[in-house]
Design a protein around this motif. Structure first.
Motif, short mmCIF file in Angstrom:
data_model
loop_
_atom_site.label_atom_id
_atom_site.label_comp_id
_atom_site.label_asym_id
_atom_site.label_seq_id
_atom_site.Cartn_x
_atom_site.Cartn_y
_atom_site.Cartn_z
N GLY A 56 24.47 -4.04 -4.35
CA GLY A 56 23.46 -2.69 -3.29
C GLY A 56 24.32 -2.40 -1.89
N LEU A 57 25.46 -3.15 -1.99
CA LEU A 57 26.21 -2.89 -0.86
C LEU A 57 26.31 -1.71 -0.71
N MET A 58 26.50 -0.52 -1.52
CA MET A 58 27.11 0.65 -1.79
C MET A 58 26.39 1.40 -1.62
N PRO A 59 26.05 3.15 -2.07
CA PRO A 59 24.72 3.36 -1.44
C PRO A 59 25.21 4.33 -3.38
N ARG A 60 24.27 4.69 -4.02
CA ARG A 60 24.54 5.19 -5.84
C ARG A 60 25.09 6.70 -6.01
N ASP A 61 25.78 6.91 -6.42
CA ASP A 61 25.60 8.91 -6.77
C ASP A 61 24.68 9.19 -8.00
N LYS A 62 25.35 9.97 -8.13
CA LYS A 62 23.66 10.92 -9.02
C LYS A 62 24.02 10.06 -9.95
N ASN A 63 24.95 9.58 -10.74
CA ASN A 63 24.80 8.78 -12.31
C ASN A 63 24.75 7.29 -12.11
N GLY A 64 23.90 6.69 -10.99
CA GLY A 64 23.90 5.15 -10.65
C GLY A 64 25.18 4.83 -10.65
N SER A 65 26.03 4.62 -10.62
CA SER A 65 27.18 3.48 -10.39
C SER A 65 27.39 4.20 -8.64
N SER A 66 27.82 2.87 -8.10
CA SER A 66 28.21 2.59 -6.72
C SER A 66 28.67 3.82 -6.17
N ARG A 67 28.61 4.59 -5.05
CA ARG A 67 30.45 5.45 -4.70
C ARG A 67 30.93 4.63 -3.97
N ASP A 68 31.93 5.31 -4.17
CA ASP A 68 33.22 4.99 -2.94
C ASP A 68 33.68 4.42 -2.04
N HIS A 69 32.65 5.44 -1.93
CA HIS A 69 32.91 5.53 0.60
C HIS A 69 31.58 6.50 0.77
N TYR A 70 31.68 5.91 1.35
CA TYR A 70 30.37 7.31 2.48
C TYR A 70 30.75 7.32 3.85
N GLY A 71 30.08 8.16 4.90
CA GLY A 71 30.64 7.98 6.07
C GLY A 71 28.71 8.57 6.47
N LYS A 72 28.72 7.93 7.80
CA LYS A 72 27.19 8.87 8.02
C LYS A 72 28.30 9.10 9.88
N SER A 73 27.22 10.73 10.67
CA SER A 73 27.99 9.87 11.61
C SER A 73 26.26 10.95 13.05
N ALA A 74 26.23 10.53 13.79
CA ALA A 74 25.52 10.89 15.05
C ALA A 74 25.45 11.46 16.20
N ALA A 75 24.64 11.94 16.91
CA ALA A 75 24.84 12.50 18.03
C ALA A 75 23.60 12.70 18.88
N THR A 76 23.80 12.07 20.23
CA THR A 76 22.62 11.68 20.45
C THR A 76 22.41 12.24 22.53
N ALA A 77 21.93 13.48 22.97
CA ALA A 77 22.30 13.94 24.24
C ALA A 77 21.07 12.71 25.14
N LYS A 78 21.33 12.97 26.04
CA LYS A 78 20.76 12.46 26.82
C LYS A 78 20.72 12.67 28.32
N VAL A 79 19.82 12.47 29.09
CA VAL A 79 18.83 13.59 30.38
C VAL A 79 18.56 12.26 30.82
N LYS A 80 19.27 11.83 32.50
CA LYS A 80 18.31 11.21 33.55
C LYS A 80 18.07 11.62 34.69
N TYR A 81 16.94 11.70 35.48
CA TYR A 81 16.63 12.48 36.60
C TYR A 81 16.84 10.84 38.16
N ALA A 82 18.04 11.15 38.60
CA ALA A 82 17.68 10.62 40.25
C ALA A 82 18.29 9.13 39.46
N ASN A 83 17.87 8.36 39.93
CA ASN A 83 18.27 6.72 39.58
C ASN A 83 17.37 6.54 38.27
N SER A 84 16.92 7.25 37.89
CA SER A 84 15.68 6.58 36.53
C SER A 84 16.73 6.70 35.32
#
Length: 84
Positions: A56-84
């Motif tokens: 269960g450490l690695m995600p499974r592929d379509k055949n049900g066996s654990s994948r050799d590698h995987y990756g994910k990425s994410a981005a967050t835009a942020k906004v601030k007003y004055a000193n808040s």
């Protein structure tokens, strides 16, 4: 697994994960904008001998066996007003 009907005596995996995080500051001005980026990578190092993998450490592929590698990425835009 101690049940006699079980086809597998144990499960054994070895994996390594890396998380990279980059956080920007804010632009100057009354309204400031920024961006945070995150990347994650998981690598299977060993999945046990004689079919003992699949713990269960690695995600499974379509055949049900654990994948050799995987990756994910994410981005967050942020906004601030004055000193808040």
């Amino acid at each position: 697994y101690r049940e006699q009907s079980s086809s597998q005596a144990k499960r054994e995996d070895w994996a390594q994960g890396v998380t990279l995080l980059w956080e920007s500051g804010y632009t100057e001005g009354t309204v400031g904008f920024g961006l945070d980026l995150m990347g994650m990578v998981g690598l299977k190092l060993d999945d046990g001998a004689r079919g003992e993998g699949g713990g269960g450490l690695m995600p499974r592929d379509k055949n049900g066996s654990s994948r050799d590698h995987y990756g994910k990425s994410a981005a967050t835009a942020k906004v601030k007003y004055a000193n808040s």
